[in-house]
Scaffold this motif. Sequence first.
Motif, PDB file in Angstrom:
ATOM      1  N   GLN A  53       0.828  -1.202   0.000  1.00 35.11           N
ATOM      2  CA  GLN A  53       0.000   0.000   0.000  1.00 35.11           C
ATOM      3  C   GLN A  53       0.866   1.259   0.000  1.00 35.11           C
ATOM      4  O   GLN A  53       0.630   2.206  -0.762  1.00 35.11           O
ATOM      5  N   LEU A  54       1.893   1.267   0.847  1.00 39.10           N
ATOM      6  CA  LEU A  54       2.797   2.414   0.935  1.00 39.10           C
ATOM      7  C   LEU A  54       3.527   2.649  -0.384  1.00 39.10           C
ATOM      8  O   LEU A  54       3.612   3.786  -0.870  1.00 39.10           O
ATOM      9  N   LEU A  55       4.048   1.575  -0.977  1.00 42.05           N
ATOM     10  CA  LEU A  55       4.819   1.712  -2.212  1.00 42.05           C
ATOM     11  C   LEU A  55       3.941   2.139  -3.385  1.00 42.05           C
ATOM     12  O   LEU A  55       4.381   2.912  -4.248  1.00 42.05           O
ATOM     13  N   LEU A  56       2.721   1.664  -3.430  1.00 36.56           N
ATOM     14  CA  LEU A  56       1.792   2.097  -4.483  1.00 36.56           C
ATOM     15  C   LEU A  56       1.518   3.593  -4.363  1.00 36.56           C
ATOM     16  O   LEU A  56       1.425   4.308  -5.369  1.00 36.56           O
ATOM     17  N   GLU A  57       1.403   4.066  -3.134  1.00 32.51           N
ATOM     18  CA  GLU A  57       1.195   5.498  -2.901  1.00 32.51           C
ATOM     19  C   GLU A  57       2.398   6.308  -3.365  1.00 32.51           C
ATOM     20  O   GLU A  57       2.271   7.484  -3.716  1.00 32.51           O
ATOM     21  N   LYS A  58       3.562   5.667  -3.386  1.00 32.86           N
ATOM     22  CA  LYS A  58       4.788   6.321  -3.846  1.00 32.86           C
ATOM     23  C   LYS A  58       5.053   6.046  -5.331  1.00 32.86           C
ATOM     24  O   LYS A  58       6.158   6.279  -5.833  1.00 32.86           O
ATOM     25  N   ASN A  59       4.025   5.535  -6.012  1.00 31.29           N
ATOM     26  CA  ASN A  59       4.063   5.309  -7.465  1.00 31.29           C
ATOM     27  C   ASN A  59       5.038   4.216  -7.887  1.00 31.29           C
ATOM     28  O   ASN A  59       5.599   4.266  -8.981  1.00 31.29           O
ATOM     29  N   TYR A  60       5.243   3.231  -7.046  1.00 27.86           N
ATOM     30  CA  TYR A  60       6.036   2.067  -7.419  1.00 27.86           C
ATOM     31  C   TYR A  60       5.184   1.108  -8.256  1.00 27.86           C
ATOM     32  O   TYR A  60       3.965   1.042  -8.103  1.00 27.86           O
ATOM     33  N   ARG A  61       5.836   0.360  -9.098  1.00 26.05           N
ATOM     34  CA  ARG A  61       5.249  -0.858  -9.652  1.00 26.05           C
ATOM     35  C   ARG A  61       5.534  -1.933  -8.617  1.00 26.05           C
ATOM     36  O   ARG A  61       6.697  -2.133  -8.239  1.00 26.05           O
ATOM     37  N   VAL A  62       4.509  -2.609  -8.139  1.00 31.31           N
ATOM     38  CA  VAL A  62       4.672  -3.582  -7.061  1.00 31.31           C
ATOM     39  C   VAL A  62       4.369  -4.991  -7.561  1.00 31.31           C
ATOM     40  O   VAL A  62       3.290  -5.251  -8.099  1.00 31.31           O
ATOM     41  N   VAL A  63       5.346  -5.878  -7.379  1.00 30.43           N
ATOM     42  CA  VAL A  63       5.174  -7.294  -7.693  1.00 30.43           C
ATOM     43  C   VAL A  63       5.265  -8.046  -6.380  1.00 30.43           C
ATOM     44  O   VAL A  63       6.212  -7.869  -5.611  1.00 30.43           O
ATOM     45  N   GLY A  64       4.263  -8.880  -6.096  1.00 31.48           N
ATOM     46  CA  GLY A  64       4.252  -9.616  -4.837  1.00 31.48           C
ATOM     47  C   GLY A  64       4.269 -11.107  -5.057  1.00 31.48           C
ATOM     48  O   GLY A  64       3.659 -11.617  -6.003  1.00 31.48           O
ATOM     49  N   THR A  65       4.986 -11.828  -4.201  1.00 31.23           N
ATOM     50  CA  THR A  65       5.092 -13.271  -4.364  1.00 31.23           C
ATOM     51  C   THR A  65       4.425 -14.045  -3.228  1.00 31.23           C
ATOM     52  O   THR A  65       4.334 -13.572  -2.090  1.00 31.23           O
ATOM     53  N   SER A  66       3.972 -15.228  -3.572  1.00 38.52           N
ATOM     54  CA  SER A  66       3.575 -16.240  -2.600  1.00 38.52           C
ATOM     55  C   SER A  66       3.983 -17.569  -3.211  1.00 38.52           C
ATOM     56  O   SER A  66       4.337 -17.639  -4.387  1.00 38.52           O
ATOM     57  N   ARG A  67       3.940 -18.631  -2.416  1.00 31.06           N
ATOM     58  CA  ARG A  67       4.385 -19.924  -2.939  1.00 31.06           C
ATOM     59  C   ARG A  67       3.532 -20.382  -4.125  1.00 31.06           C
ATOM     60  O   ARG A  67       4.032 -21.011  -5.039  1.00 31.06           O
ATOM     61  N   ASP A  68       2.246 -20.068  -4.099  1.00 32.25           N
ATOM     62  CA  ASP A  68       1.366 -20.394  -5.225  1.00 32.25           C
ATOM     63  C   ASP A  68       0.377 -19.254  -5.399  1.00 32.25           C
ATOM     64  O   ASP A  68      -0.645 -19.186  -4.727  1.00 32.25           O
ATOM     65  N   ALA A  69       0.719 -18.334  -6.271  1.00 32.29           N
ATOM     66  CA  ALA A  69      -0.089 -17.122  -6.455  1.00 32.29           C
ATOM     67  C   ALA A  69      -1.476 -17.420  -7.015  1.00 32.29           C
ATOM     68  O   ALA A  69      -2.395 -16.624  -6.862  1.00 32.29           O
ATOM     69  N   GLN A  70      -1.643 -18.574  -7.658  1.00 28.17           N
ATOM     70  CA  GLN A  70      -2.935 -18.909  -8.255  1.00 28.17           C
ATOM     71  C   GLN A  70      -3.940 -19.379  -7.212  1.00 28.17           C
ATOM     72  O   GLN A  70      -5.150 -19.260  -7.420  1.00 28.17           O
ATOM     73  N   THR A  71      -3.466 -19.930  -6.110  1.00 24.91           N
ATOM     74  CA  THR A  71      -4.384 -20.427  -5.076  1.00 24.91           C
ATOM     75  C   THR A  71      -4.435 -19.535  -3.835  1.00 24.91           C
ATOM     76  O   THR A  71      -5.349 -19.660  -3.026  1.00 24.91           O
ATOM     77  N   THR A  72      -3.473 -18.639  -3.672  1.00 28.74           N
ATOM     78  CA  THR A  72      -3.481 -17.724  -2.523  1.00 28.74           C
ATOM     79  C   THR A  72      -4.603 -16.711  -2.679  1.00 28.74           C
ATOM     80  O   THR A  72      -4.802 -16.152  -3.759  1.00 28.74           O
ATOM     81  N   ASP A  73      -5.351 -16.459  -1.609  1.00 28.40           N
ATOM     82  CA  ASP A  73      -6.477 -15.523  -1.727  1.00 28.40           C
ATOM     83  C   ASP A  73      -6.060 -14.055  -1.564  1.00 28.40           C
ATOM     84  O   ASP A  73      -6.837 -13.152  -1.892  1.00 28.40           O
ATOM     85  N   PHE A  74      -4.849 -13.820  -1.072  1.00 24.96           N
ATOM     86  CA  PHE A  74      -4.357 -12.446  -0.885  1.00 24.96           C
ATOM     87  C   PHE A  74      -5.396 -11.588  -0.150  1.00 24.96           C
ATOM     88  O   PHE A  74      -5.719 -10.475  -0.545  1.00 24.96           O
ATOM     89  N   ARG A  75      -5.887 -12.162   0.934  1.00 27.45           N
ATOM     90  CA  ARG A  75      -6.958 -11.512   1.708  1.00 27.45           C
ATOM     91  C   ARG A  75      -6.585 -10.098   2.157  1.00 27.45           C
ATOM     92  O   ARG A  75      -7.414  -9.186   2.131  1.00 27.45           O
ATOM     93  N   ASN A  76      -5.333  -9.926   2.584  1.00 28.24           N
ATOM     94  CA  ASN A  76      -4.942  -8.608   3.081  1.00 28.24           C
ATOM     95  C   ASN A  76      -4.915  -7.556   1.977  1.00 28.24           C
ATOM     96  O   ASN A  76      -5.278  -6.398   2.198  1.00 28.24           O
TER      97      ASN A  76
END
Length: 329
Positions: A24-47
């Motif tokens: 959230q902070l980096l997006l506000e600073k106009n970053y391109r943000v790439v986030g990882t999880s062990r399996d991005a297709q099944t992670t719900d990224f609830r937060n």
Amino acid sequence: MNQTAQKTALICGISGQDGGYLAQLLLEKNYRVVGTSRDAQTTDFRNLRSLGIFDQVEKASMALTDFRSVLNTISHAKPDEIYHLAGQSSVGLSFEQPVETLESVALGTLNLLEAVRALGLPIRIYHASTSECFGETGGKPVNEETAFQPKSPYATAKAAAHWMISNYREAYGMFACNGILFNHESPLRPKRFVTGKIISTACQISAGADARLKLGDIDIRRDWGWAPEYVEAMWLMLQQETPQDFVIATGKSHSLREFCEFAFATLGLELTDYLDSDPSFKRPTEIRANCGDASKAERLLGWRAKSTMRDVISMMIKHELPAYSDIGS
């Protein structure tokens, strides 16, 4: 008129509490943000969904214990900055899963460092070290020069990762920093963590639920801060001219009993009416008290904790209470 090129940040372990607030902070600073999880297709990224930024973050699958996976992810993302927040993060669980903890934390950090070194790119690395590395200090404020005496498999693994960051910085001139963060909480803290459990239980009881709070030793003391403030310190570390390690803390220590009492009192409840002692929650080894000295961060980063433990509790309750509005109705 020249415009600064957009930076790319790779957040390893973006699905956690800190990953969400940092994104959230980096997006506000106009970053391109790439986030990882062990399996991005099944992670719900609830937060990320809770913060309303799910669609603004690029997701990638990455297994930190698989060097090829790490190397490929970094190659594709081409980040300017890497924020390494991933790995098994529960102290209690580390006693039950010591091998998985050591591999995900220590080996994962080594793979990340080796991948960046192999690519030869000027990537800046932030590593989430932890106050758990200090072990028992008797509650005296500790700083970046205090020796490590880890008391759990988690802390031992983190200490190894911490020194690898330091070694690669010295040996290969890499821009790599350790953020030695003390306890920091927020509404995104999972219920399996004690502070999330306390707030959730207190709110349920306040809403009319027949619930009890079961805890182990409530006389331990911790230095509690507000997570959204702590992720700003992470970013600040990577904006400096030279890479250094920093303790991030409030400088104030409180007992778990105080935390519970204030949470329940805020909701008009008496803690002793709902508290049960459960020896099963006690760990084989436990840190009795910790407290951090973040004066270096204030001096060099201009960072200082603003929120007190009571502020943290009040903000967590304000967010959590509406979720139980239908109880007892």
